[in-house]
Each structure stands twice: as structure tokens, then as C-alpha cells.
Motif scaffolding. Structure first.
Motif, PDB file in Angstrom:
ATOM      1  N   ARG A  45      35.893  45.473  48.120  1.00 41.30           N
ATOM      2  CA  ARG A  45      36.563  44.193  48.345  1.00 41.30           C
ATOM      3  C   ARG A  45      36.959  43.608  46.997  1.00 41.30           C
ATOM      4  O   ARG A  45      36.179  43.650  46.040  1.00 41.30           O
ATOM      5  CB  ARG A  45      35.622  43.252  49.098  1.00 41.30           C
ATOM      6  N   GLU A  46      38.155  43.056  46.928  1.00 38.35           N
ATOM      7  CA  GLU A  46      38.638  42.526  45.664  1.00 38.35           C
ATOM      8  C   GLU A  46      39.170  41.104  45.818  1.00 38.35           C
ATOM      9  O   GLU A  46      39.693  40.711  46.872  1.00 38.35           O
ATOM     10  CB  GLU A  46      39.741  43.424  45.085  1.00 38.35           C
ATOM     11  N   PHE A  47      39.059  40.372  44.742  1.00 31.23           N
ATOM     12  CA  PHE A  47      39.553  38.999  44.676  1.00 31.23           C
ATOM     13  C   PHE A  47      41.072  38.984  44.695  1.00 31.23           C
ATOM     14  O   PHE A  47      41.708  39.808  44.020  1.00 31.23           O
ATOM     15  CB  PHE A  47      39.029  38.349  43.395  1.00 31.23           C
ATOM     16  N   TYR A  60      44.723  33.536  40.341  1.00 32.06           N
ATOM     17  CA  TYR A  60      45.278  34.710  40.995  1.00 32.06           C
ATOM     18  C   TYR A  60      44.864  35.987  40.285  1.00 32.06           C
ATOM     19  O   TYR A  60      44.764  36.024  39.061  1.00 32.06           O
ATOM     20  CB  TYR A  60      46.806  34.635  41.012  1.00 32.06           C
ATOM     21  N   ALA A  61      44.676  37.024  41.075  1.00 29.04           N
ATOM     22  CA  ALA A  61      44.536  38.346  40.486  1.00 29.04           C
ATOM     23  C   ALA A  61      45.878  38.751  39.886  1.00 29.04           C
ATOM     24  O   ALA A  61      46.938  38.369  40.401  1.00 29.04           O
ATOM     25  CB  ALA A  61      44.119  39.358  41.552  1.00 29.04           C
ATOM     26  N   ASP A  62      45.835  39.517  38.818  1.00 31.98           N
ATOM     27  CA  ASP A  62      47.076  39.931  38.162  1.00 31.98           C
ATOM     28  C   ASP A  62      48.011  40.671  39.118  1.00 31.98           C
ATOM     29  O   ASP A  62      49.235  40.569  39.009  1.00 31.98           O
ATOM     30  CB  ASP A  62      46.757  40.827  36.958  1.00 31.98           C
ATOM     31  N   SER A  63      47.439  41.405  40.045  1.00 34.45           N
ATOM     32  CA  SER A  63      48.242  42.226  40.950  1.00 34.45           C
ATOM     33  C   SER A  63      49.097  41.412  41.914  1.00 34.45           C
ATOM     34  O   SER A  63      50.049  41.945  42.494  1.00 34.45           O
ATOM     35  CB  SER A  63      47.325  43.160  41.750  1.00 34.45           C
ATOM     36  N   VAL A  64      48.779  40.131  42.075  1.00 32.17           N
ATOM     37  CA  VAL A  64      49.535  39.312  43.037  1.00 32.17           C
ATOM     38  C   VAL A  64      50.251  38.128  42.384  1.00 32.17           C
ATOM     39  O   VAL A  64      50.985  37.401  43.066  1.00 32.17           O
ATOM     40  CB  VAL A  64      48.635  38.808  44.181  1.00 32.17           C
ATOM     41  N   GLU A 105      36.131  34.678  40.905  1.00 25.76           N
ATOM     42  CA  GLU A 105      36.501  35.947  41.505  1.00 25.76           C
ATOM     43  C   GLU A 105      35.359  36.778  42.044  1.00 25.76           C
ATOM     44  O   GLU A 105      35.588  37.866  42.579  1.00 25.76           O
ATOM     45  CB  GLU A 105      37.263  36.767  40.461  1.00 25.76           C
ATOM     46  N   TYR A 106      34.123  36.317  41.944  1.00 22.54           N
ATOM     47  CA  TYR A 106      32.987  37.114  42.389  1.00 22.54           C
ATOM     48  C   TYR A 106      32.633  36.798  43.829  1.00 22.54           C
ATOM     49  O   TYR A 106      32.228  35.678  44.161  1.00 22.54           O
ATOM     50  CB  TYR A 106      31.789  36.896  41.467  1.00 22.54           C
ATOM     51  N   ASP A 107      32.750  37.785  44.698  1.00 24.99           N
ATOM     52  CA  ASP A 107      32.575  37.519  46.126  1.00 24.99           C
ATOM     53  C   ASP A 107      31.154  37.103  46.467  1.00 24.99           C
ATOM     54  O   ASP A 107      30.950  36.368  47.442  1.00 24.99           O
ATOM     55  CB  ASP A 107      33.029  38.718  46.957  1.00 24.99           C
ATOM     56  N   GLY A 108      30.178  37.531  45.686  1.00 24.72           N
ATOM     57  CA  GLY A 108      28.801  37.178  45.968  1.00 24.72           C
ATOM     58  C   GLY A 108      28.496  35.696  45.863  1.00 24.72           C
ATOM     59  O   GLY A 108      27.462  35.234  46.339  1.00 24.72           O
TER      60      GLY A 108
END
Length: 123
Positions: A45-47, A60-64, A105-108
Motif C-alpha cells: 500500500r502506498e501514500f 502529494y506523492a510525486d507520482s500523482v 505518508e505513513y499508513d500506520g
């Protein structure tokens, strides 16, 4: 605790757009920072993006970056993810998450999660 329900996923061609919604229960929605994560088959799973309690800051993540926009309507207890210029690599289950204390960005660090909505981008 807050109950989160995502909607708006579906199948779209590359270059197309989708808007995801995440509706939250309860009267304290504005107390939560909100985020979107995604998980593609066979991957972690990614942010994707997050927004602070008032909506004043977004990440935002760089990819989006430049393609996705997160925004919230606290009066409607809803956070949105507008996705433009979609690519096949955006295909994933998208999850909404909420936290009283964190917007990174950390899902935990997120205490509450929705069930996810599938986004499929065809080439």
C-alpha cells in the motif's frame, strides 16, 4: 472512531478522469486529517495524498503531482480525490484514511480506514 465509505471507483481509459469520494460518519469530521492510499496487486500500500484538518495544506506523492487533487467539504463530511490524466499504473484499490493527529505518508499513523474502491485504468 469514524466510519469511512469510499465511492466513485470504476473502469476508465488512459487519459481519462475519475472523482473518488469518501464519506465520513459522525460530527467531528473536521477534527480529522484525511488521506488517500492505494494498493496495486502484488504491491505494498502506498501514500497518494493527504489534506490537513481545515484543508489548508495538501501533500502529494510525486507520482500523482499535477494530476490528482485532494479536497474536502467539512459541511458534507466528505473528502474527494479528483484524478485526471489517469495512467494504467494508477490501477489499484484506493483507500480513504483518517487521523486525529497525523497527515503524513505513513499508513500506520492513520487510525481509521475505509473498505476501498477499485480503480482500473485501461491502456
Amino acid at each position: 472512531q469514524v466510519l469511512l465509505v469510499e465511492s466513485g471507483g470504476g473502469l476508465v481509459q488512459a487519459g481519462g478522469s475519475l472523482r473518488l469520494s469518501c464519506a465520513a460518519s459522525g460530527r467531528t469530521f473536521s477534527s480529522y486529517a484525511m488521506a488517500w492510499f492505494r494498493q496495486a496487486p502484488g504491491k505494498e500500500r502506498e501514500f497518494v495524498t493527504s489534506i490537513t484538518w481545515s484543508g489548508g495544506s495538501t501533500y502529494y506523492a510525486d507520482s500523482v503531482k499535477g494530476r490528482f487533487t485532494i479536497f474536502r467539504d467539512n459541511a458534507k463530511n466528505t473528502v474527494y480525490l479528483q484524478m485526471n490524466s489517469l495512467k494504467p499504473e494508477d490501477t489499484a484499490v484506493y483507500y480513504c484514511a483518517a487521523s486525529l493527529h497525523y497527515y503524513g505518508e505513513y499508513d500506520g499513523q492513520y487510525e481509521n480506514w475505509g473498505q476501498g474502491t477499485q480503480v482500473t485504468v485501461s491502456s
